[in-house]
Design a protein around this motif. Sequence first.
Motif, mmCIF file in Angstrom:
data_model
loop_
_atom_site.group_PDB
_atom_site.id
_atom_site.type_symbol
_atom_site.label_atom_id
_atom_site.label_comp_id
_atom_site.label_asym_id
_atom_site.label_seq_id
_atom_site.Cartn_x
_atom_site.Cartn_y
_atom_site.Cartn_z
ATOM 1 N N MET A 77 -13.001 23.690 30.238
ATOM 2 C CA MET A 77 -12.620 23.086 31.749
ATOM 3 C C MET A 77 -13.228 23.405 32.344
ATOM 4 N N MET A 78 -13.813 23.165 33.848
ATOM 5 C CA MET A 78 -13.777 23.248 34.679
ATOM 6 C C MET A 78 -13.467 23.953 35.568
ATOM 7 N N LEU A 79 -13.953 25.390 36.230
ATOM 8 C CA LEU A 79 -12.593 25.994 36.723
ATOM 9 C C LEU A 79 -12.567 24.760 38.279
ATOM 10 N N VAL A 80 -11.897 24.687 38.901
ATOM 11 C CA VAL A 80 -11.546 23.996 39.731
ATOM 12 C C VAL A 80 -11.450 25.486 41.691
ATOM 13 N N GLU A 81 -10.306 25.971 41.087
ATOM 14 C CA GLU A 81 -10.719 27.434 41.915
ATOM 15 C C GLU A 81 -10.745 28.630 42.133
ATOM 16 N N SER A 82 -10.796 29.302 42.490
ATOM 17 C CA SER A 82 -11.618 30.469 41.832
ATOM 18 C C SER A 82 -10.142 31.358 41.992
ATOM 19 N N THR A 83 -9.928 32.577 40.440
ATOM 20 C CA THR A 83 -9.129 33.306 40.138
ATOM 21 C C THR A 83 -7.909 33.776 41.792
ATOM 22 N N ARG A 115 3.358 22.690 43.719
ATOM 23 C CA ARG A 115 2.390 23.287 43.428
ATOM 24 C C ARG A 115 2.285 24.939 42.932
ATOM 25 N N LYS A 116 3.826 25.333 43.061
ATOM 26 C CA LYS A 116 3.852 26.292 42.047
ATOM 27 C C LYS A 116 3.536 26.421 40.409
ATOM 28 N N ARG A 117 3.970 25.412 40.278
ATOM 29 C CA ARG A 117 3.601 25.377 38.421
ATOM 30 C C ARG A 117 2.449 24.945 38.152
ATOM 31 N N ARG A 118 1.587 24.301 39.548
ATOM 32 C CA ARG A 118 0.371 23.459 39.140
ATOM 33 C C ARG A 118 -0.769 25.011 39.017
ATOM 34 N N ILE A 119 -0.262 25.692 40.078
ATOM 35 C CA ILE A 119 -0.958 27.169 40.176
ATOM 36 C C ILE A 119 -1.356 28.249 39.667
ATOM 37 N N LEU A 120 0.529 27.563 38.405
ATOM 38 C CA LEU A 120 0.636 29.242 37.696
ATOM 39 C C LEU A 120 -0.576 28.932 36.380
ATOM 40 N N GLU A 121 -0.313 27.191 36.179
ATOM 41 C CA GLU A 121 -1.105 26.160 34.815
ATOM 42 C C GLU A 121 -2.347 26.923 34.860
ATOM 43 N N ARG A 122 -3.061 26.460 36.199
ATOM 44 C CA ARG A 122 -4.667 27.106 36.006
ATOM 45 C C ARG A 122 -4.756 28.269 35.957
ATOM 46 N N LEU A 123 -4.073 29.166 36.631
ATOM 47 C CA LEU A 123 -4.581 30.779 36.572
ATOM 48 C C LEU A 123 -3.720 30.864 34.848
ATOM 49 N N ASN A 124 -3.038 30.306 34.352
ATOM 50 C CA ASN A 124 -2.909 30.783 32.367
ATOM 51 C C ASN A 124 -4.402 29.803 32.141
ATOM 52 N N GLN A 125 -4.536 28.880 32.685
ATOM 53 C CA GLN A 125 -6.413 28.808 31.829
ATOM 54 C C GLN A 125 -7.106 29.055 31.594
ATOM 55 N N MET A 126 -7.113 30.564 32.836
ATOM 56 C CA MET A 126 -8.351 30.593 33.592
ATOM 57 C C MET A 126 -8.587 31.682 32.721
ATOM 58 N N GLN A 186 -11.443 32.764 29.849
ATOM 59 C CA GLN A 186 -12.101 34.399 30.109
ATOM 60 C C GLN A 186 -11.685 35.316 28.987
ATOM 61 N N GLY A 187 -10.294 35.304 28.815
ATOM 62 C CA GLY A 187 -10.176 36.317 27.128
ATOM 63 C C GLY A 187 -10.868 35.482 26.233
#
Length: 273
Positions: A1-7, A257-268, A272-273
């Motif tokens: 997945m391409m990172l759309v925003e930074s952590t 918006r909160k759900r989408r942000i949390l999902e993207r943070l989890n994907q990142m 990274q892991g």
Amino acid sequence: MMLVESTDYLNDELKKIETWENEQKDLWFWEKIGRLPFILLDKLTPKFIQDKIGLAIDELGNYIQTGGQYLVKEENILKKFVPQDTSADEIHLDFLEQVPISKMDEIAEEIRNSRTKIATVQGATTGIGGLFTLAVDIPVLLGLSLKVLQEIAVCYGYDPKEKSERIFIVKCLQFSSSDIVGKKAILEDLTSFNLGNQNNQMISQLQGWREVVTTYRDSFGWKKLFQMIPIAGMIFGAFINRSSIGDVAEAGKMLYRKRRILERLNQMEQIQG
């Protein structure tokens, strides 16, 4: 997945949402006063008008189960994310995985502004007749609320055709009309969605979904008291419906918006892991 925003960006935006959540308050005095107009409504209005309010309760149950008459077409929202010469049939919800949250916010705000204008006109129209058109106004406003929440859900990449999403939408609706204690409880309920546990627990908590309509109705009852005045009610109706839909849309935007942000943070974290 391409990172759309930074952590860092996502964490900063998450903090803004959490600040908004902490600011959600209600006044106990108005909570109690709000029930008065509907006590009068029950006593003074004919049965056929009361039936219209009951219809809103039944329609909400149908919406949770099947979507009913309120289910929106996601294509109408998705086409806002692509150039005009691109067919909506060519894009799907998965497309939004690569869309920045800032763009999702932009479209969600556009929808909020559009729907509040519609609510303003509708409130003015039903406000002309005073007490009797007030009863008609409640199920219509409920329909507008469900529609705007579904459209915002699509903005952030979630499908209202799924029953779990319709339950989340009803929870957003309930959140917008609850007191501070209710808001806190609902935010705790919605945590299960953010953790990916959105099935049995949330469904069982909505067995009493009729209470959602009662809470929704009573929350702005004190305001609607002024809408009972014929002709003058047109002004109050326009203002009240505009603010009601605005509040519902804001709640939907922030919670999705909160759900989408949390999902993207989890994907990142997974990448990274």
